[in-house]
Design an enzyme around this catalytic site. Sequence first.
Site, short mmCIF file in Angstrom:
data_model
loop_
_atom_site.label_atom_id
_atom_site.label_comp_id
_atom_site.label_asym_id
_atom_site.label_seq_id
_atom_site.Cartn_x
_atom_site.Cartn_y
_atom_site.Cartn_z
N SER A 158 28.64 67.04 -53.32
CA SER A 158 29.86 67.59 -53.90
C SER A 158 29.52 68.77 -54.77
O SER A 158 28.44 68.86 -55.34
CB SER A 158 30.55 66.54 -54.75
OG SER A 158 29.71 66.24 -55.85
N LYS A 159 30.52 69.65 -54.89
CA LYS A 159 30.24 70.88 -55.64
C LYS A 159 30.10 70.64 -57.13
O LYS A 159 29.64 71.50 -57.86
CB LYS A 159 31.29 71.94 -55.34
CG LYS A 159 32.70 71.55 -55.64
CD LYS A 159 33.63 72.67 -55.19
CE LYS A 159 35.04 72.18 -55.09
NZ LYS A 159 35.84 72.93 -54.16
N ARG A 160 30.51 69.49 -57.59
CA ARG A 160 30.33 69.20 -59.00
C ARG A 160 28.86 68.99 -59.33
O ARG A 160 28.43 69.21 -60.45
CB ARG A 160 31.14 67.97 -59.41
CG ARG A 160 32.37 68.31 -60.20
CD ARG A 160 33.36 67.19 -60.24
NE ARG A 160 34.03 67.06 -58.94
CZ ARG A 160 34.93 67.92 -58.49
NH1 ARG A 160 35.28 68.95 -59.23
NH2 ARG A 160 35.48 67.78 -57.32
#
Length: 483
Positions: free
Chosen positions: A254-256
């Site tokens: 995930s981009k987090r």
Amino acid sequence: MSDQVRLRIGPSPTGDPHVGTAYIALFNTVFAKQHGGKFVLRIEDTDQTRSKPAWEEMICESLQWLGLTWDEGPDVGGEYGPYRQSERGPIYAEHINMLLEKGAAYRCFCTAERLTELRAQQREQKVNTGYDGHCLGLSADEIKAKLDEGIDHVVRLQVPKDGQTTIKDHLRGEVTFENTQIDDQVLMKSDGMPTYHLANVVDDHLMKITHVMRAEEWINSTPKHVLLYDAFEWDPPVFIHMPLLRNNDKSKISKRKNPVSLNYYKEAGFLPDAMINYLGMMGWTMPSGEEKFTLEDMVEHFSFDRISLGGPVFDVKKLTWLNGLYLREQEPNELFNQLRSVVLSDDYLQEILPLVQERVEKLEDFVDQTAFFFSGDVAYDEQATKHLMAKGKTVKEMSTIFKAIGDKIDAMSDVSVEGIEAALKEVIAEMELKPKHVFMPVRIAVTGRKASPSLFETMAVLGKERCRRRLRNAIAHIKQNVK
Ligand code: GLU
């Protein structure tokens, strides 16, 4: 099934080009090449509100950057086009009618309110949420009357209420699902657009796809697809669900937690060959155990029995290490060209120089004035750390502000000066802030300095990837360093 092996990817152009798309494209390409087959690019843009041509263009560009090219697709055409689902409306309409005639699908006139209420009830009773078949019992006359009245409706797949559906996955063998767990999936929305499930199955069949190699996250959709193949009386393709890429903590990538946009890797100066090599290591190993290999090596040695289903971790540190190996191997001239085409490209320099022209007296001053345009991250010294915090705001509040701005930038396909200005002003308005709560802290976050050229212009030139990453770093920095 045709004799020729045919594979495809079906990316949806709804966001930045994702490393997961490249990963799946790579394995599809390798298998197609190994079998002298064809690799197809199909754009799955049935979600008209989220799909944008700009995203489609970026997906194509980044796959090409990686050297992954397709034999058929929206740009190159082919025998089975159109290759954009938004251009295939009549095909889906015709197939929905076939399903309705066969009794494999039915019209559902339930309102959004009824469905929301149904879901709430199901949650309360702790039973599976899913459609309850309310419209299944409608008689032909009732349906006709509703259609004549012009009441909105969707078309749903009629899933048997008992029994099981078994899918065959090439890596996992048979996987059986209880039919009670399979929802009467919407196949066509009230606006006449097909959903992913219908369009995907119809297109895979009509495009003569022999092997569907996609990410594991689609495995729960596959029983619905198998039911559709059965209803149409078509042979299903071979399904191969590749293990999902994971963050270091094993959660789904995930981009987090990781940069996931291929634009990031391209702009940061990762080399396409290193990216391909690293993506090839995700869940697969060379028979020799050798870690450094090329696309051609993969084509020569690929086999499914070397795929391991334990979720491969996409570890940016390891990728960086591998990239270093490739970088050091380059001829100086090649390296020079890379540098001049990516981090020190003429285009980029020409965007930067006007921003600092006012501030320099000698040419060499450019270097110091513009350093933050070229570095990956920026460092925050004690002074900078102080100014990352707006007066009277807590670390938590500042983190929320930085995050809100990052999210706005994330949703943009193109960062312009006006876009950045609007994003910052929207955050100020939405969170009821004062400009001073935002402008200086953001300036520090993205440049590391109190004084920089115009903030909006600076951010537009820095680009989406650098801005987002630095905003993320700023959050991490204040959480660690500010009491
Ligand atoms: N449109 C789907 C995606 O965005 C395609 C999934 C599939 O390959 O079936 O990944």
